[in-house]
Design a protein around this motif. Structure first.
Motif, PDB file in Angstrom:
ATOM      1  N   ASP A   3       0.747  -1.129   0.137  1.00 20.03           N
ATOM      2  CA  ASP A   3       0.059   0.029   0.062  1.00 20.03           C
ATOM      3  C   ASP A   3       0.935   1.450  -0.093  1.00 20.03           C
ATOM      4  O   ASP A   3       0.539   2.141  -0.645  1.00 20.03           O
ATOM      5  N   TRP A   4       1.933   1.211   0.878  1.00 17.02           N
ATOM      6  CA  TRP A   4       2.828   2.553   0.925  1.00 17.02           C
ATOM      7  C   TRP A   4       3.490   2.738  -0.332  1.00 17.02           C
ATOM      8  O   TRP A   4       3.394   3.904  -0.889  1.00 17.02           O
ATOM      9  N   VAL A   5       4.005   1.573  -0.848  1.00 20.45           N
ATOM     10  CA  VAL A   5       4.900   1.855  -2.350  1.00 20.45           C
ATOM     11  C   VAL A   5       3.850   2.381  -3.190  1.00 20.45           C
ATOM     12  O   VAL A   5       4.301   3.384  -3.864  1.00 20.45           O
ATOM     13  N   LEU A   6       2.763   1.710  -3.311  1.00 21.17           N
ATOM     14  CA  LEU A   6       1.595   2.284  -4.304  1.00 21.17           C
ATOM     15  C   LEU A   6       1.121   3.543  -4.376  1.00 21.17           C
ATOM     16  O   LEU A   6       0.850   4.307  -5.198  1.00 21.17           O
ATOM     17  N   SER A   7       0.802   4.037  -3.035  1.00 18.29           N
ATOM     18  CA  SER A   7       0.225   5.164  -2.483  1.00 18.29           C
ATOM     19  C   SER A   7       1.354   6.261  -2.954  1.00 18.29           C
ATOM     20  O   SER A   7       1.129   7.221  -3.647  1.00 18.29           O
ATOM     21  N   MET A   8       2.715   6.083  -2.527  1.00 15.77           N
ATOM     22  CA  MET A   8       4.070   6.912  -3.124  1.00 15.77           C
ATOM     23  C   MET A   8       3.976   7.149  -4.706  1.00 15.77           C
ATOM     24  O   MET A   8       4.089   8.123  -5.025  1.00 15.77           O
ATOM     25  N   LEU A   9       4.022   6.190  -5.265  1.00 17.42           N
ATOM     26  CA  LEU A   9       4.199   5.872  -6.461  1.00 17.42           C
ATOM     27  C   LEU A   9       2.842   6.572  -7.202  1.00 17.42           C
ATOM     28  O   LEU A   9       3.169   7.349  -8.345  1.00 17.42           O
ATOM     29  N   SER A  10       1.716   6.363  -6.746  1.00 19.39           N
ATOM     30  CA  SER A  10       0.600   7.266  -7.370  1.00 19.39           C
ATOM     31  C   SER A  10       0.746   8.522  -7.347  1.00 19.39           C
ATOM     32  O   SER A  10       0.482   9.333  -8.109  1.00 19.39           O
ATOM     33  N   LEU A  11       1.247   8.927  -5.939  1.00 25.11           N
ATOM     34  CA  LEU A  11       1.370  10.576  -5.705  1.00 25.11           C
ATOM     35  C   LEU A  11       2.436  11.030  -6.949  1.00 25.11           C
ATOM     36  O   LEU A  11       2.059  12.257  -7.263  1.00 25.11           O
ATOM     37  N   ALA A  12       3.442  10.482  -6.835  1.00 24.34           N
ATOM     38  CA  ALA A  12       4.568  10.974  -7.774  1.00 24.34           C
ATOM     39  C   ALA A  12       3.628  11.029  -9.153  1.00 24.34           C
ATOM     40  O   ALA A  12       4.001  11.921  -9.906  1.00 24.34           O
ATOM     41  N   ALA A  13       3.254   9.853  -9.709  1.00 23.16           N
ATOM     42  CA  ALA A  13       2.827   9.981 -11.136  1.00 23.16           C
ATOM     43  C   ALA A  13       1.678  11.015 -11.263  1.00 23.16           C
ATOM     44  O   ALA A  13       1.821  11.607 -12.292  1.00 23.16           O
ATOM     45  N   SER A  14       0.855  10.957 -10.275  1.00 20.17           N
ATOM     46  CA  SER A  14      -0.336  12.038 -10.519  1.00 20.17           C
ATOM     47  C   SER A  14       0.147  13.436 -10.386  1.00 20.17           C
ATOM     48  O   SER A  14       0.000  14.227 -11.340  1.00 20.17           O
ATOM     49  N   SER A  15       1.045  13.886  -9.754  1.00 18.49           N
ATOM     50  CA  SER A  15       1.736  15.035  -9.647  1.00 18.49           C
ATOM     51  C   SER A  15       2.455  15.463 -10.692  1.00 18.49           C
ATOM     52  O   SER A  15       2.543  16.639 -11.304  1.00 18.49           O
ATOM     53  N   SER A  16       3.239  14.458 -11.314  1.00 20.87           N
ATOM     54  CA  SER A  16       4.099  14.730 -12.424  1.00 20.87           C
ATOM     55  C   SER A  16       3.249  14.877 -13.646  1.00 20.87           C
ATOM     56  O   SER A  16       3.319  15.885 -14.414  1.00 20.87           O
ATOM     57  N   SER A  17       2.195  14.032 -13.704  1.00 28.77           N
ATOM     58  CA  SER A  17       1.305  14.304 -15.125  1.00 28.77           C
ATOM     59  C   SER A  17       0.515  15.544 -14.972  1.00 28.77           C
ATOM     60  O   SER A  17       0.383  16.175 -15.983  1.00 28.77           O
ATOM     61  N   ALA A  18      -0.064  15.959 -13.787  1.00 31.29           N
ATOM     62  CA  ALA A  18      -0.654  17.254 -13.441  1.00 31.29           C
ATOM     63  C   ALA A  18       0.156  18.342 -13.859  1.00 31.29           C
ATOM     64  O   ALA A  18      -0.076  19.147 -14.575  1.00 31.29           O
ATOM     65  N   SER A  19       1.502  18.396 -13.632  1.00 30.33           N
ATOM     66  CA  SER A  19       2.406  19.433 -13.918  1.00 30.33           C
ATOM     67  C   SER A  19       2.812  19.384 -15.161  1.00 30.33           C
ATOM     68  O   SER A  19       2.840  20.403 -15.940  1.00 30.33           O
ATOM     69  N   VAL A  20       2.898  18.240 -15.769  1.00 29.73           N
ATOM     70  CA  VAL A  20       3.249  18.020 -17.427  1.00 29.73           C
ATOM     71  C   VAL A  20       1.896  18.744 -18.181  1.00 29.73           C
ATOM     72  O   VAL A  20       1.930  19.442 -19.103  1.00 29.73           O
ATOM     73  N   THR A  21       0.656  18.406 -17.575  1.00 30.98           N
ATOM     74  CA  THR A  21      -0.477  18.959 -18.399  1.00 30.98           C
ATOM     75  C   THR A  21      -0.416  20.374 -18.187  1.00 30.98           C
ATOM     76  O   THR A  21      -0.820  21.083 -19.294  1.00 30.98           O
ATOM     77  N   ASP A  22      -0.157  20.843 -17.289  1.00 32.40           N
ATOM     78  CA  ASP A  22      -0.146  22.477 -16.938  1.00 32.40           C
ATOM     79  C   ASP A  22       0.857  22.996 -17.747  1.00 32.40           C
ATOM     80  O   ASP A  22       0.395  24.151 -18.256  1.00 32.40           O
ATOM     81  N   LEU A  23       1.983  22.275 -17.860  1.00 32.74           N
ATOM     82  CA  LEU A  23       3.049  23.149 -18.950  1.00 32.74           C
ATOM     83  C   LEU A  23       2.422  22.764 -20.310  1.00 32.74           C
ATOM     84  O   LEU A  23       2.685  23.809 -21.202  1.00 32.74           O
ATOM     85  N   LEU A  24       1.772  21.876 -20.727  1.00 35.83           N
ATOM     86  CA  LEU A  24       1.391  21.758 -22.347  1.00 35.83           C
ATOM     87  C   LEU A  24       0.390  22.719 -22.328  1.00 35.83           C
ATOM     88  O   LEU A  24       0.113  23.542 -23.595  1.00 35.83           O
ATOM     89  N   LYS A  25      -0.560  22.807 -21.382  1.00 38.35           N
ATOM     90  CA  LYS A  25      -1.685  23.889 -21.594  1.00 38.35           C
ATOM     91  C   LYS A  25      -1.414  25.085 -21.441  1.00 38.35           C
ATOM     92  O   LYS A  25      -1.654  26.120 -22.489  1.00 38.35           O
ATOM     93  N   ALA A  26      -0.104  25.481 -20.564  1.00 42.12           N
ATOM     94  CA  ALA A  26       0.396  26.865 -20.860  1.00 42.12           C
ATOM     95  C   ALA A  26       0.961  27.393 -22.116  1.00 42.12           C
ATOM     96  O   ALA A  26       1.201  28.432 -22.127  1.00 42.12           O
ATOM     97  N   SER A  27       1.544  26.145 -22.668  1.00 47.12           N
ATOM     98  CA  SER A  27       2.650  26.633 -24.025  1.00 47.12           C
ATOM     99  C   SER A  27       1.094  26.927 -25.125  1.00 47.12           C
ATOM    100  O   SER A  27       1.401  27.147 -26.420  1.00 47.12           O
ATOM    101  N   GLY A  28       0.125  27.016 -24.865  1.00 51.24           N
ATOM    102  CA  GLY A  28      -0.992  27.627 -25.768  1.00 51.24           C
ATOM    103  C   GLY A  28      -1.510  26.669 -27.021  1.00 51.24           C
ATOM    104  O   GLY A  28      -1.802  27.265 -27.912  1.00 51.24           O
ATOM    105  N   GLY A  29      -1.509  25.658 -26.675  1.00 50.65           N
ATOM    106  CA  GLY A  29      -2.386  24.747 -27.767  1.00 50.65           C
ATOM    107  C   GLY A  29      -1.657  24.260 -28.594  1.00 50.65           C
ATOM    108  O   GLY A  29      -2.187  23.610 -29.648  1.00 50.65           O
TER     109      GLY A  29
END
Lengths: 152, 152
Positions: free
Chosen positions: B87-113
């Protein structure tokens, strides 16, 4: 559970806290001795979280140093709960910050040098790596403290 | 510590596991019903981690369902340790995965389509949000289980 090495007030905990502070400060310096990080949300997030981790770790390092070198206070469950909560929240936040800045750095690097020069990119990478190390030590502290709290 | 609601084998734990499975599956679907995610490391990471979280949560949901509806087995510390570690390992990994994809999405969105259309960007955002929700439930499960393990 007295044989567990890392809870609050021991020398192992002092070493962990000092390590956290050192890695957070170096992550902050790698990121901040440069002005371009304002353009990226992930880097601003990393700087914010590292700015929170540094005073927290240094304060607890002082508590540990007092406890190791002067006099060991009795551990109160109320204070331990606050320490454990703060540790957990900060370790989650620093994991999120370091992984998001690592992925953004990766994306910037993959875009072929049009967004950051090679020197700047490797600096972002070093900053993210330092943040990961700081997260790892902070996770160790919080696990030890949670275990101590649960067995009080 | 018998009054704590969420450890393995209770109906609250079953609800948490089902929630994790549902959110992970929806995150995976939002990301995968589309072929462009291979270009970004963070999205590949998210897909990998969600692919690990889904079978883990479904297996433990089956264990919980058996325990709730058929017969409550005695909890063995050895098995609980494995569950808590996973549980711990998976919850750490899913936090890392979700925050990194959120930040990448934010960057892609900020780059103006220029990198993703508006529809694709909001799909990436939804996927990251679902991964965050799945992480949150997985964190709750692992905290309850760790607490139970420490008080065994």
């Amino acid at each position: 559970m007295d044989e567990l090495p890392g809870p609050l007030g021991t020398s192992a905990s002092l070493a962990l806290r000092l390590g956290q502070a050192i890695f957070s400060i170096s992550s902050l310096l790698f990121m901040c001795l440069d002005v371009e990080f304002y353009s990226y949300t992930a880097f601003c997030f990393l700087v914010t979280i590292m700015g929170l981790v540094i005073p927290w770790s240094l304060t607890l390092a002082l508590v540990d140093a007092f406890s190791v070198f002067v006099k060991r206070p009795t551990i109160q469950p109320g204070i331990m709960s606050i320490v454990v909560m703060g540790d957990w929240v900060l370790s989650m936040l620093s994991l999120a910050a370091s992984s998001s800045s690592a992925s953004v750095t990766d994306l910037l690097k993959a875009s072929g040098g049009s967004f950051c020069t090679a020197k700047l990119c490797s600096r972002y990478q070093l900053s993210a790596a330092m943040a990961f190390l700081s997260w790892f030590l902070s996770l160790a502290s919080s696990l030890f403290n949670l275990w101590l709290l649960a067995s009080l």
